[in-house]
Every structure is written in structure tokens, then in C-alpha cells.
Design a protein around this motif. Structure first.
Motif, mmCIF file in Angstrom:
data_model
loop_
_atom_site.group_PDB
_atom_site.id
_atom_site.type_symbol
_atom_site.label_atom_id
_atom_site.label_comp_id
_atom_site.label_asym_id
_atom_site.label_seq_id
_atom_site.Cartn_x
_atom_site.Cartn_y
_atom_site.Cartn_z
ATOM 1 N N VAL A 126 0.842 -1.202 0.000
ATOM 2 C CA VAL A 126 0.000 0.000 0.000
ATOM 3 C C VAL A 126 0.875 1.248 0.000
ATOM 4 C CG1 VAL A 126 -1.624 1.362 1.373
ATOM 5 C CG2 VAL A 126 -2.003 -1.084 1.070
ATOM 6 N N HIS A 127 1.909 1.245 0.825
ATOM 7 C CA HIS A 127 2.807 2.398 0.877
ATOM 8 C C HIS A 127 3.477 2.617 -0.478
ATOM 9 C CE1 HIS A 127 5.691 5.292 2.440
ATOM 10 N NE2 HIS A 127 6.650 4.589 1.871
ATOM 11 N N GLU A 128 3.927 1.544 -1.113
ATOM 12 C CA GLU A 128 4.574 1.660 -2.434
ATOM 13 C C GLU A 128 3.617 2.259 -3.457
ATOM 14 O OE1 GLU A 128 5.716 -2.330 -3.212
ATOM 15 O OE2 GLU A 128 7.606 -2.216 -2.079
ATOM 16 N N LEU A 129 2.383 1.803 -3.456
ATOM 17 C CA LEU A 129 1.410 2.297 -4.423
ATOM 18 C C LEU A 129 1.050 3.758 -4.167
ATOM 19 C CD1 LEU A 129 -0.930 -0.809 -4.674
ATOM 20 C CD2 LEU A 129 0.511 0.080 -6.492
ATOM 21 N N ASN A 130 0.930 4.133 -2.902
ATOM 22 C CA ASN A 130 0.596 5.523 -2.586
ATOM 23 C C ASN A 130 1.717 6.487 -2.938
ATOM 24 O OD1 ASN A 130 -2.019 5.147 -1.647
ATOM 25 N ND2 ASN A 130 -1.354 4.702 0.436
ATOM 26 N N GLU A 131 2.933 5.974 -3.090
ATOM 27 C CA GLU A 131 4.057 6.805 -3.497
ATOM 28 C C GLU A 131 4.163 6.913 -5.018
ATOM 29 O OE1 GLU A 131 6.408 8.471 -1.484
ATOM 30 O OE2 GLU A 131 4.822 8.081 -0.027
ATOM 31 N N ASN A 132 3.320 6.181 -5.733
ATOM 32 C CA ASN A 132 3.361 6.136 -7.194
ATOM 33 C C ASN A 132 2.388 7.187 -7.762
ATOM 34 O OD1 ASN A 132 3.129 5.554 -9.937
ATOM 35 N ND2 ASN A 132 3.261 3.351 -9.629
ATOM 36 N N PRO A 133 2.896 8.247 -8.436
ATOM 37 C CA PRO A 133 1.998 9.285 -8.967
ATOM 38 C C PRO A 133 0.944 8.744 -9.919
ATOM 39 C CG PRO A 133 4.295 10.003 -9.070
ATOM 40 C CD PRO A 133 4.307 8.546 -8.713
#
Length: 306
Positions: A126-133
Motif C-alpha cells: 500500500v505504501h509503495e502504491l501511494n508513493e506512485n503518482p
């Protein structure tokens, strides 16, 4: 496996949203979920199924179902659910993916079988995806479509049928689609660049663009636009929903002089020591299309003789 993800429309009491807006929002929602699934795992092939609506503040009862032959981990499914829920939350909840994960755990007893290690894996994804513009823009597109109707004053996603989402993004988070309103303030994001190449940034602004030359073919070919702020320039259109609808004839853009689009424009720039130099431009969201006024004839044509 299947996962319930009901899309909740908070509406003005006693009023109903426009059907076209609901349909466009639902299509954007479906497309967004599928794109995030591919970000999680290229093998993650899903179908979004409809299971009816609820009256009042409208809820589209829907669930995602595995569609491919290759099975993905349960943690991948739940990471997808948490990310989609976080697209439509109040700003104060942005930091707390744990709240949404708790919502999953509390409303779906079968998930308690997840180990502490599985829960940690979900949180990391989830953290990785939320960092993806790119992922954030998928959710943004859904808000854009819902923002076309002032009756819709908020959006949210629930993982439990018949239950209001734990957070609902209010209308201030939805893009106003109004050609006569003042442009939104430019937002500037500093982006990481390799050491030694100088600082870089991305400016995001809502802009009224005149189409100079479209690219009516699938692919990465750039369009040509002009605007008061930027002059004439080339930019790729990365709004896949708009492009798909345009190329498939679902949406119609008249090919006449003066057609304008209201869009979110991203401008990538790099500092050369003296000024910011534009590297590229991208149109990430097409909010609406405005055709030019057509001057009619002063005198109607003469009727043919009987």
C-alpha cells in the motif's frame, strides 16, 4: 476470490445524480481498479461486477473478482482494496492506511486468518502504491467524473455492503468542471533526479487548452495545443479513458477550429542554473470538451419551388 468494494456517492438530500455522470464515474472506477491491479502484479487479471444500487445517497454495489487463470496472493487483493479506499478519504486520514486495513479486518472475518507477516506485506505494498503518482491519478480520474454533477457532494468506498464508508471525500476534493471559473492554483512538486543533474520539479495546473493538432491514433504520439499561459506546445495525452472513448467513438470531439478542453496539465522542468527549462508536458486528465460557437446565417435558405 472476490472482494466487495462498493462505490458510495454522497448526494444532496432529496436529489439524484445525473445518470451520465454516474455511468462515467463507474467506468472510471472500473478502469482505475484494473490499472492498480496491474501495478500490483502484471498477472492480476480481474473483472468488476455490478450487484445493484442502493437508494438515498447512491451506492454502486460492486466487487472485484479474479478473472485470470493465474492466482494471486490474498495479500495482493487486500492491498488493492486498501489503496482504492484511500483514494476517497479526508486529508486527515491520508497518513493512516492502518485504519482502512482495520476496516477490512473488522468487517470480513475470513481475513483474520492473515498472519502478522501478511499484514505487514499488505502495508508495504500500500505504501509503495501511494508513493506512485500514476496510481494517485487513477483515483483522481474517478473524482473528476463525479465532480461533473453538483448533486454529488462526496465519494467513498466501503468493504461492507449496506455500511457507510469510514471516510468520504467531500466536494472540495472533487474537481469543479466549469469553463468560466478561475483556474486552480498551480501545484508544484519537487521530484528526485540523479545526482549532478540539478533540481527538477513538476507543475500541475488546470488549464483551458485549444486543440491545434490531435493525434487520432493509439500510441504515444503527442498532440499539439495552445493556451494563454504556455503558448503553442506539444504534449502527450495520458488520460486513457478519454483516449479510449474518443478513438472508439464513445465521446465526440468536433474537428473544427477553436475546440477547447479543460484539462490537468503537468509540466516537467529542470533547473539549469539560471531558469527552469521545460523538459516535457503531459495532459493527464481531460475534464471536459468545449466546442466553439457556430455563427448561423442571417437569412435562411430559400425554400425549393414546389
Amino acid at each position: 476470490m472476490a472482494q466487495y468494494l462498493g462505490l458510495y456517492f454522497d448526494t444532496v438530500e432529496g436529489e439524484y445524480p445525473d445518470l451520465d455522470v454516474v455511468a462515467r464515474t463507474a467506468l472510471a472506477y472500473s478502469n482505475a481498479i484494473k490499472m492498480v491491479a496491474l501495478e500490483l502484479d502484471p498477472r492480476f487479471d480481474i473483472v468488476i461486477r455490478v450487484d445493484g444500487f442502493s437508494p438515498g445517497s447512491l451506492t454502486l454495489h460492486s466487487f472485484i473478482d479474479e478473472n485470470g487463470k493465474i492466482k494471486v496472493k490474498r495479500t495482493t487483493f487486500y492491498a488493492l482494496a486498501v489503496v482504492v479506499m484511500m483514494w476517497f478519504c479526508e486529508k486527515v486520514l491520508d497518513y493512516s492506511a492502518n485504519l482502512f486495513l482495520d476496516e477490512l479486518l473488522n468487517n470480513q472475518p475470513e481475513i483474520v486468518k492473515l498472519s502478522a507477516d501478511d499484514i505487514e506485506k499488505i502495508a508495504i505494498r500500500v505504501h509503495e502504491l501511494n508513493e506512485n503518482p500514476k496510481v494517485n491519478r487513477y483515483g483522481e480520474r474517478v473524482r473528476v467524473e463525479a465532480g461533473r454533477d453538483p448533486v454529488v457532494v462526496g465519494l467513498g468506498v466501503s468493504v461492507s455492503r449496506g455500511k457507510r464508508p469510514i471516510s468520504v471525500a467531500k466536494s472540495t476534493w472533487l474537481y469543479p468542471v466549469d469553463f468560466d471559473s478561475e483556474p486552480l492554483p498551480t501545484t508544484i512538486e519537487q521530484v528526485g533526479v540523479p545526482v549532478g543533474t540539478g533540481p527538477a520539479r513538476v507543475r500541475r495546473l488546470r488549464s483551458l487548452l485549444t486543440i491545434v493538432k490531435p493525434a487520432l491514433v493509439a500510441g504515444r504520439r503527442a498532440w499539439r495545443f495552445s493556451s494563454l499561459e504556455e503558448g503553442e506546445f506539444s504534449a502527450r495525452v495520458t488520460d486513457n479513458l478519454f483516449l479510449d472513448n474518443l478513438l472508439n467513438g464513445v465521446d465526440f470531439v468536433p474537428m473544427v477550429e477553436g475546440v477547447k478542453i479543460l484539462a490537468i496539465l503537468e509540466i516537467y522542468e529542470k533547473w539549469n542554473g539560471e531558469v527552469w527549462v521545460v523538459q516535457k508536458r503531459m495532459v493527464t486528465n481531460v475534464l471536459s470538451v468545449k466546442s466553439p460557437s457556430i455563427q448561423g446565417t442571417l437569412f435562411p435558405p430559400t425554400a425549393p419551388p414546389p
